[in-house]
Design a protein around this motif. Structure first.
Motif, PDB file in Angstrom:
ATOM      1  N   THR A   1      35.338 -48.604   2.342  1.00  9.24           N
ATOM      2  CA  THR A   1      35.449 -50.036   2.654  1.00  9.24           C
ATOM      3  C   THR A   1      35.098 -50.859   1.419  1.00  9.24           C
ATOM      4  OG1 THR A   1      34.898 -49.658   4.968  1.00  9.24           O
ATOM      5  CG2 THR A   1      34.592 -51.889   4.126  1.00  9.24           C
ATOM      6  N   TYR A   2      34.028 -50.460   0.751  1.00  3.07           N
ATOM      7  CA  TYR A   2      33.619 -51.154  -0.474  1.00  3.07           C
ATOM      8  C   TYR A   2      34.643 -50.971  -1.588  1.00  3.07           C
ATOM      9  CZ  TYR A   2      31.271 -51.554  -5.005  1.00  3.07           C
ATOM     10  OH  TYR A   2      30.972 -51.835  -6.308  1.00  3.07           O
ATOM     11  N   PHE A   3      35.071 -49.733  -1.834  1.00  3.89           N
ATOM     12  CA  PHE A   3      36.024 -49.475  -2.916  1.00  3.89           C
ATOM     13  C   PHE A   3      37.322 -50.260  -2.718  1.00  3.89           C
ATOM     14  CE2 PHE A   3      34.039 -45.077  -3.771  1.00  3.89           C
ATOM     15  CZ  PHE A   3      33.285 -45.593  -4.812  1.00  3.89           C
ATOM     16  N   THR A   4      37.807 -50.304  -1.499  1.00  2.24           N
ATOM     17  CA  THR A   4      39.101 -50.929  -1.226  1.00  2.24           C
ATOM     18  C   THR A   4      39.035 -52.447  -1.249  1.00  2.24           C
ATOM     19  OG1 THR A   4      39.759 -49.032   0.133  1.00  2.24           O
ATOM     20  CG2 THR A   4      40.991 -51.075   0.442  1.00  2.24           C
ATOM     21  N   LYS A   5      37.973 -53.010  -0.667  1.00  6.84           N
ATOM     22  CA  LYS A   5      37.918 -54.462  -0.493  1.00  6.84           C
ATOM     23  C   LYS A   5      37.238 -55.203  -1.637  1.00  6.84           C
ATOM     24  CE  LYS A   5      38.068 -54.402   4.568  1.00  6.84           C
ATOM     25  NZ  LYS A   5      37.395 -54.840   5.828  1.00  6.84           N
ATOM     26  N   GLU A   6      36.325 -54.547  -2.350  1.00  2.56           N
ATOM     27  CA  GLU A   6      35.517 -55.273  -3.318  1.00  2.56           C
ATOM     28  C   GLU A   6      35.768 -54.902  -4.773  1.00  2.56           C
ATOM     29  OE1 GLU A   6      31.393 -55.843  -2.309  1.00  2.56           O
ATOM     30  OE2 GLU A   6      31.756 -55.275  -0.216  1.00  2.56           O
ATOM     31  N   LEU A   7      36.391 -53.777  -5.032  1.00  3.94           N
ATOM     32  CA  LEU A   7      36.701 -53.400  -6.416  1.00  3.94           C
ATOM     33  C   LEU A   7      38.163 -53.698  -6.728  1.00  3.94           C
ATOM     34  CD1 LEU A   7      34.811 -50.037  -7.081  1.00  3.94           C
ATOM     35  CD2 LEU A   7      34.045 -52.387  -7.409  1.00  3.94           C
ATOM     36  N   PRO A   8      38.498 -53.868  -8.008  1.00  6.61           N
ATOM     37  CA  PRO A   8      39.899 -54.096  -8.371  1.00  6.61           C
ATOM     38  C   PRO A   8      40.788 -52.937  -7.942  1.00  6.61           C
ATOM     39  CG  PRO A   8      38.429 -54.567 -10.219  1.00  6.61           C
ATOM     40  CD  PRO A   8      37.593 -53.915  -9.168  1.00  6.61           C
ATOM     41  N   GLU A   9      42.063 -53.179  -7.929  1.00  8.28           N
ATOM     42  CA  GLU A   9      43.011 -52.142  -7.528  1.00  8.28           C
ATOM     43  C   GLU A   9      42.958 -50.960  -8.488  1.00  8.28           C
ATOM     44  OE1 GLU A   9      47.832 -51.674  -6.660  1.00  8.28           O
ATOM     45  OE2 GLU A   9      46.946 -53.645  -7.040  1.00  8.28           O
ATOM     46  N   GLY A  10      43.014 -49.771  -7.926  1.00  9.54           N
ATOM     47  CA  GLY A  10      42.984 -48.559  -8.739  1.00  9.54           C
ATOM     48  C   GLY A  10      43.334 -47.345  -7.905  1.00  9.54           C
ATOM     49  N   GLU A  11      43.239 -46.178  -8.500  1.00  9.41           N
ATOM     50  CA  GLU A  11      43.529 -44.927  -7.808  1.00  9.41           C
ATOM     51  C   GLU A  11      42.348 -44.538  -6.923  1.00  9.41           C
ATOM     52  OE1 GLU A  11      46.346 -43.450  -7.919  1.00  9.41           O
ATOM     53  OE2 GLU A  11      47.308 -44.423  -9.621  1.00  9.41           O
ATOM     54  N   GLU A  12      42.617 -44.274  -5.647  1.00  5.92           N
ATOM     55  CA  GLU A  12      41.582 -43.844  -4.716  1.00  5.92           C
ATOM     56  C   GLU A  12      41.720 -42.348  -4.459  1.00  5.92           C
ATOM     57  OE1 GLU A  12      41.666 -46.224  -1.200  1.00  5.92           O
ATOM     58  OE2 GLU A  12      41.062 -48.053  -2.250  1.00  5.92           O
ATOM     59  N   ILE A  13      40.634 -41.613  -4.691  1.00  9.76           N
ATOM     60  CA  ILE A  13      40.671 -40.157  -4.599  1.00  9.76           C
ATOM     61  C   ILE A  13      39.469 -39.651  -3.815  1.00  9.76           C
ATOM     62  CG2 ILE A  13      40.750 -37.991  -5.893  1.00  9.76           C
ATOM     63  CD1 ILE A  13      41.800 -39.554  -8.298  1.00  9.76           C
ATOM     64  N   VAL A  14      39.743 -38.954  -2.713  1.00 13.81           N
ATOM     65  CA  VAL A  14      38.676 -38.254  -1.999  1.00 13.81           C
ATOM     66  C   VAL A  14      38.336 -36.987  -2.783  1.00 13.81           C
ATOM     67  CG1 VAL A  14      38.149 -36.892   0.059  1.00 13.81           C
ATOM     68  CG2 VAL A  14      39.176 -39.144   0.290  1.00 13.81           C
ATOM     69  N   ASP A  15      37.070 -36.781  -3.018  1.00 16.99           N
ATOM     70  CA  ASP A  15      36.615 -35.617  -3.771  1.00 16.99           C
ATOM     71  C   ASP A  15      37.273 -34.327  -3.262  1.00 16.99           C
ATOM     72  OD1 ASP A  15      34.989 -33.830  -5.310  1.00 16.99           O
ATOM     73  OD2 ASP A  15      33.741 -33.573  -3.540  1.00 16.99           O
ATOM     74  N   TYR A  16      37.941 -33.614  -4.165  1.00 16.66           N
ATOM     75  CA  TYR A  16      38.674 -32.407  -3.783  1.00 16.66           C
ATOM     76  C   TYR A  16      37.768 -31.362  -3.149  1.00 16.66           C
ATOM     77  CZ  TYR A  16      40.758 -27.806  -4.292  1.00 16.66           C
ATOM     78  OH  TYR A  16      41.188 -26.533  -4.041  1.00 16.66           O
ATOM     79  N   TYR A  17      36.546 -31.224  -3.629  1.00 14.36           N
ATOM     80  CA  TYR A  17      35.670 -30.163  -3.149  1.00 14.36           C
ATOM     81  C   TYR A  17      35.163 -30.460  -1.739  1.00 14.36           C
ATOM     82  CZ  TYR A  17      36.171 -28.907  -7.961  1.00 14.36           C
ATOM     83  OH  TYR A  17      36.734 -28.580  -9.174  1.00 14.36           O
ATOM     84  N   HIS A  18      34.979 -31.752  -1.415  1.00 14.89           N
ATOM     85  CA  HIS A  18      34.664 -32.096  -0.032  1.00 14.89           C
ATOM     86  C   HIS A  18      35.870 -31.815   0.871  1.00 14.89           C
ATOM     87  CE1 HIS A  18      31.180 -34.279  -1.649  1.00 14.89           C
ATOM     88  NE2 HIS A  18      30.685 -34.213  -0.427  1.00 14.89           N
ATOM     89  N   ALA A  19      37.056 -32.139   0.382  1.00 10.74           N
ATOM     90  CA  ALA A  19      38.270 -31.873   1.160  1.00 10.74           C
ATOM     91  C   ALA A  19      38.429 -30.376   1.409  1.00 10.74           C
ATOM     92  CB  ALA A  19      39.496 -32.419   0.428  1.00 10.74           C
TER      93      ALA A  19
END
Length: 324
Positions: free
Chosen positions: A145-163
């Motif tokens: 929620t924070y990354f999407t709404k409050e930071l500038p546009e960029g690449e969003e990546i869920v940590d591969y090792y958690h996935a």
């Protein structure tokens, strides 16, 4: 003479009182003096948390409530989540150049840490606006929620090792925990997820098929929802082809070195003022900002003396001069 243990224990808390009073201007000055590595082409922002034993964590009350409700009393009762944030710089080969680390004691929704991270990132992008911004973290909703709404546009990546951990759990649910079939499927599909374009869609298709065979396994459905929800953040093959980071190892390591190694030793319990003093100083040291931070902090303890009192005793400097 050496300082007493009690004096050393009080020192971080006293220093932190001064730092917190001037937090915004101090962080602004540190950010303005930051030099982005010349070879940097990517900046990665990350957030994570680590449970910390607290003196005012209402441990006994929580355990008594669990007993009254017939729940298990084991676990981290009396712990609250400290938070860590990082900004890491990478070159065009994907090698990490440097990292700025920051830590905060438990606070609702990580408000202060998020503000600090946003302000620092703004200064970085003002200095070098052509940097590729990558936001990488685990699947926690509040982080995204924070990354999407409050930071500038960029690449969003869920940590591969958690996935990959979620993928392993899904196949264990489908074929039996640690069964040969589960291990075989996990090995195959882990490679697909990481290396093949559109790999996450193949994962979703495989898990949807398993869910159709075992519709009553609610935990398997939960894992399927995890991949469906984060499918746009799992384009690992594309990110790797661009030498972008796909793992959150830097923030995981920061949680360990900033918090766990120092503040989770046997018998330790913390309150926010003392703990924040430790985290602030360790953050400055690990970010290479200690000298600059200490200069800012020491100024708050200085005062200009316009006259010398008559009862000051002069002493010799050892060179024949008298000094006051």
């Amino acid at each position: 003479m050496s300082p007493s243990t009690s004096s050393l224990a009080r020192l971080p808390k006293k220093l932190n009182e001064q730092w917190e009073q001037h937090l915004d201007p101090f962080e602004t000055l540190l950010a303005e003096n930051l030099t982005v590595p010349p070879d940097a082409v990517t900046v990665a922002a990350s957030l994570d948390g680590v449970m910390l034993p607290m003196k005012d964590g209402k441990r006994q009350e929580k355990r008594e409530k669990s007993v009254a409700e017939g729940k298990r009393t084991r676990g981290p009762a009396g712990c609250q989540e400290a938070s860590c944030g990082t900004l890491s710089f990478y070159d065009d080969q994907g090698d990490r150049l440097s990292t700025i680390r920051m830590g905060r004691m438990p606070e609702s929704k990580k408000a202060t840490l998020k503000k600090s991270l946003s302000n620092l990132l703004d200064k970085v992008l003002q200095q070098k606006p052509n940097l590729t911004l990558v936001k990488v973290a685990d699947g926690a909703r509040d982080n995204w929620t924070y990354f999407t709404k409050e930071l500038p546009e960029g690449e969003e990546i869920v940590d591969y090792y958690h996935a990959a951990e979620h993928l392993k759990k899904a196949f264990d649910l489908a074929y039996g925990e640690n069964s040969a079939k589960s291990k075989e499927k996990f090995s195959t599909y882990r490679h697909i997820l990481k290396e093949e374009p559109g790999g996450v869609e193949k994962i979703i298709k495989a898990l949807a098929y398993q869910h159709s065979k075992h519709p009553r396994r609610s935990k398997l459905k939960t894992e399927l929802k995890y991949f469906r929800k984060n499918r746009l953040r799992m384009n690992y093959a594309e990110h790797l082809s661009r030498n972008l980071p796909i793992g959150s190892g830097v923030i995981e390591a920061s949680c360990k070195t900033l918090v766990t190694q120092r503040m989770k030793c046997s018998g330790m319990r913390w309150r926010c003022p003392g703990g924040q003093g430790i985290l602030t100083l360790r953050s400055l040291i690990q970010s290479g900002w200690f000298d600059c931070g200490w200069m800012l902090l020491s100024v708050t303890y200085r005062a200009k003396v316009n006259m010398v009192s008559d009862n000051v005793i002069p002493f010799s400097s050892g060179k024949g001069n008298i000094e006051r």
